[in-house]
Design a protein around this motif. Structure first.
Motif, PDB file in Angstrom:
ATOM      1  N   TYR A 181      23.884 -30.145 -64.865  1.00  0.00           N
ATOM      2  CA  TYR A 181      23.272 -28.828 -64.687  1.00  0.00           C
ATOM      3  C   TYR A 181      22.975 -28.659 -63.204  1.00  0.00           C
ATOM      4  O   TYR A 181      22.071 -29.308 -62.677  1.00  0.00           O
ATOM      5  CB  TYR A 181      21.990 -28.714 -65.513  1.00  0.00           C
ATOM      6  N   PRO A 183      23.133 -25.244 -61.075  1.00  0.00           N
ATOM      7  CA  PRO A 183      23.514 -23.837 -60.915  1.00  0.00           C
ATOM      8  C   PRO A 183      24.007 -23.488 -59.511  1.00  0.00           C
ATOM      9  O   PRO A 183      24.824 -22.579 -59.361  1.00  0.00           O
ATOM     10  CB  PRO A 183      22.231 -23.068 -61.239  1.00  0.00           C
ATOM     11  N   LYS A 184      23.506 -24.187 -58.509  1.00  0.00           N
ATOM     12  CA  LYS A 184      23.935 -23.859 -57.143  1.00  0.00           C
ATOM     13  C   LYS A 184      25.432 -24.022 -56.974  1.00  0.00           C
ATOM     14  O   LYS A 184      26.061 -23.304 -56.205  1.00  0.00           O
ATOM     15  CB  LYS A 184      23.221 -24.776 -56.137  1.00  0.00           C
ATOM     16  N   ARG A 187      28.618 -21.635 -60.937  1.00  0.00           N
ATOM     17  CA  ARG A 187      28.200 -20.230 -60.967  1.00  0.00           C
ATOM     18  C   ARG A 187      27.964 -19.707 -62.376  1.00  0.00           C
ATOM     19  O   ARG A 187      27.157 -18.803 -62.576  1.00  0.00           O
ATOM     20  CB  ARG A 187      29.211 -19.372 -60.224  1.00  0.00           C
ATOM     21  N   GLN A 189      26.445 -21.109 -64.697  1.00  0.00           N
ATOM     22  CA  GLN A 189      25.084 -21.421 -65.136  1.00  0.00           C
ATOM     23  C   GLN A 189      24.066 -20.430 -64.566  1.00  0.00           C
ATOM     24  O   GLN A 189      22.920 -20.412 -64.977  1.00  0.00           O
ATOM     25  CB  GLN A 189      24.719 -22.854 -64.706  1.00  0.00           C
ATOM     26  N   ARG A 190      24.518 -19.612 -63.633  1.00  0.00           N
ATOM     27  CA  ARG A 190      23.605 -18.619 -63.051  1.00  0.00           C
ATOM     28  C   ARG A 190      23.674 -17.286 -63.795  1.00  0.00           C
ATOM     29  O   ARG A 190      22.866 -16.410 -63.552  1.00  0.00           O
ATOM     30  CB  ARG A 190      23.964 -18.374 -61.578  1.00  0.00           C
ATOM     31  N   SER A 191      24.665 -17.129 -64.685  1.00  0.00           N
ATOM     32  CA  SER A 191      24.843 -15.844 -65.356  1.00  0.00           C
ATOM     33  C   SER A 191      23.670 -15.531 -66.269  1.00  0.00           C
ATOM     34  O   SER A 191      23.270 -16.343 -67.095  1.00  0.00           O
ATOM     35  CB  SER A 191      26.139 -15.854 -66.170  1.00  0.00           C
TER      36      SER A 191
END
Ligand code: HEM
Lengths: 329, 205
Positions: A181, A183-184, A187, A189-191
């Motif tokens: 995990y 997110p940086k 991408r 995982q940022r949705s």
């Protein structure tokens, strides 16, 4: 340790690669110029499909390995498609997203947390885990739950080899895996609209995990895994739908209870814990009786019948003896 | 802008015609140039599905745009947009039948009866057929008031289309929600009892 001098590569591996490279040169020279003028960047994602990664040291698949399911005589899906077209929602929903966006993932250093019902828990550097195992080649069919399939030459080691060294306790009945995990760098995982509760979790029953077909892959086509295919360490369970074969693993936990796996949690009616390939049990929203073997073309969809356990029934059917496969889908 | 103003209506219609074909042309070029990925049939299913709903929403936007922008002349483009909705719907249906169902009618019936999102899509498609068939001067003249009634079906089609799209989402609702929201806005606009809406109501066709 996993890097080898080019002269050590089996000749069988050199030839196909050379062909890819030549083909790519051709594409670049003659067509890419036109294409670059006509197409938006996303369509040029092909550039990420030139064989990347380091050549690996491994034993090529044995001549008699078909009986064990370690090899198949079916045509392999070309490298560019294996690495250019797949699902890895951590990088986006489209099948070209992983190839396009996974480059940002940093996989070195990499550490795997081993925990739960096990004698040697701890955070293991990937190098240390790999030092304990021998890499070998396996050529497997991969059947996606979305009714397409590929044939992929993996490089990896039997998960059982690793599990034996980690020493699960007698209470360990399942193995749970988690994807990174971060997110940086991932991408998807940022949705904000994704229904997935990151990190991605998968799991196997202990006997499934110990089965000789169950592979921990570090490479494909003789080279280390490209990020989009789950670098640096992923699971490959060829008789189950592709989503069971979790990518970019950072956690291995031995448990007494059946793990809560991601898709089974999101849509329990559509995805079960077992997810064995089974043409008799349809996904509620589409049929599983047939599949498109990729690459397909507009003129030849290449539709073939799906086989129970993805054709590995001889090797794995005994694991499910007496189980109602409609109930435990 | 000045250039745009001087274009004749015929020329503008030609431009719109070309623009509406671009998604399909882009797909063809992609196939020819890059070999088009390993599963072009599936790509075509998704592309044509996307452009069916998009064209449908664009078509539905003509009436509000005429009123809100005070450009009643936009009506001139509505039929072409509607027919392109039909065009992409036909392609979508053909692509699904070819690459998903394999023109196997047993399989088709199974899909229709067991998969509600398929049934809803097929229903939307069936309702489109009479609208396509009557999108011509002759029908307009002969059906008169009934033509207007018949073409109100487009609202039902939009709702069915959006239900179809939302229903087939696997894990990311972003795009489907945008379509649903736009449909809601476009249909909601028709329900507005506001005086301005009525005042500006231009004669239908
Ligand atoms: C007016 C009617 C229709 C509209 C507006 C529509 C729209 C769409 C859209 C937007 C998608 C998703 C594309 C994407 O994910 O990018 C889609 C997919 C799909 N539609 Fe339709 N569709 C319609 C009619 C139909 C019909 C008649 C059928 C069946 C014969 C059908 C079967 C499918 C299938 C199988 C998929 C792909 C699902 C998947 O595998 O992801 N649709 N449609």
């Amino acid at each position: 340790m996993i890097i080898k001098r080019p002269t050590d590569i089996p000749s069988s591996e050199i030839t196909p690669e050379a062909i890819y490279l030549r083909r790519r040169d051709f594409m670049r020279g003659s067509l890419a110029g036109i294409a670059a003028g006509l197409l938006p960047g996303s369509l040029m994602a092909e550039d990420s499909t030139a064989p990347a990664g380091q050549a690996l040291t491994y034993s090529p698949v044995a001549a008699d390995a078909t009986d064990q399911g370690f090899d198949t005589r079916e045509a392999r899906t070309p490298y560019e498609h294996v690495t250019g077209y797949n699902n890895f929602y951590e990088f986006g929903m489209d099948k070209s997203d992983p190839a396009q966006y996974a480059g940002s993932l940093v996989t070195d250093p990499w550490s795997v947390e081993v925990s739960g019902e096990v004698e040697k828990p701890g955070a293991y550097a990937l190098e240390d885990l790999l030092a304990k195992v021998q890499l070998e080649e396996r050529i497997y069919r991969l059947r996606c739950v979305e009714a397409w399939s590929m044939v992929i030459p993996w490089v990896g080691f039997p998960l059982a080899d690793l599990i034996r060294q980690l020493g699960p306790t007698s209470r360990a009945r399942y193995v749970e895996f988690k994807t990174l995990y971060r997110p940086k760098q991932m991408r998807g995982q940022r949705s904000a609209f994704s229904t997935i509760d990151w990190p991605y979790v998968e799991g196997l029953r202990m006997d499934e995990a110990m089965h000789p077909l169950t592979l921990m892959a570090t490479g494909l086509y003789g080279r280390s895994l490209p990020n989009q295919n789950g670098a640096p360490l992923r699971l490959v369970v060829p008789w189950k739908y592709g989503f069971k074969s979790i990518k970019s693993i950072v956690s291995i936990r031995f448990t007494e209870k059946q793990p809560q796996t991601t898709w089974a949690q999101i849509a329990p009616r559509e995805y079960g814990f077992y997810a064995n390939v089974n043409p008799q049990v349809d996904h509620p929203r589409w049929s599983q009786k047939t599949e498109r073997r990729l690459p397909s073309t507009l003129f030849n969809p290449n539709r073939i019948d799906t086989q129970l356990f993805n054709g590995y029934g001889e090797q794995v059917a005994h694991l499910y003896q007496g189980m109602d496969l409609r109930k435990y889908y | 802008m000045a250039m745009a103003m001087t274009l004749s209506l015929t020329r503008k219609k030609q431009l719109l015609f070309g623009a509406s074909l671009l998604p399909l042309l882009g797909f063809v070029v992609q196939q020819l140039v890059s070999g088009g990925g390993p599963d072009p049939g599936k790509d075509l299913v998704l592309l044509t599905g996307d452009w069916t709903i998009r064209m449908l929403l664009i078509t539905l936007a003509v009436t509000p745009a005429r009123r809100l922008l005070h450009k009643p002349q936009l009506l001139a483009y509505r039929r072409m947009l509607g027919l392109f909705t039909g065009f992409y719907a036909m392609l979508h249906f053909t692509a699904v039948m070819t690459y998903v169902v394999g023109w196997n009618w047993g399989r088709f019936l199974e899909e229709f009866s067991e998969r509600p999102y398929m049934a809803v899509g097929i229903l939307a498609w069936l309702l489109l057929l009479p609208l396509i068939a009557t999108s011509n001067q002759w029908s307009l003249r002969h059906l008169r008031q009934r033509w207007n009634k018949l073409h109100k079906l487009v609202y039902v089609i939009a709702i069915l289309g959006v239900v179809h799209v939302v229903w087939l989402v696997r894990s990311n609702y972003a795009e489907a929600l945008v379509y649903a929201l736009l449909t809601l806005l476009l249909l909601g606009y028709r329900l507005l009892p506001s005086r301005t809406a009525r005042k500006h109501r231009a004669p239908v066709s």
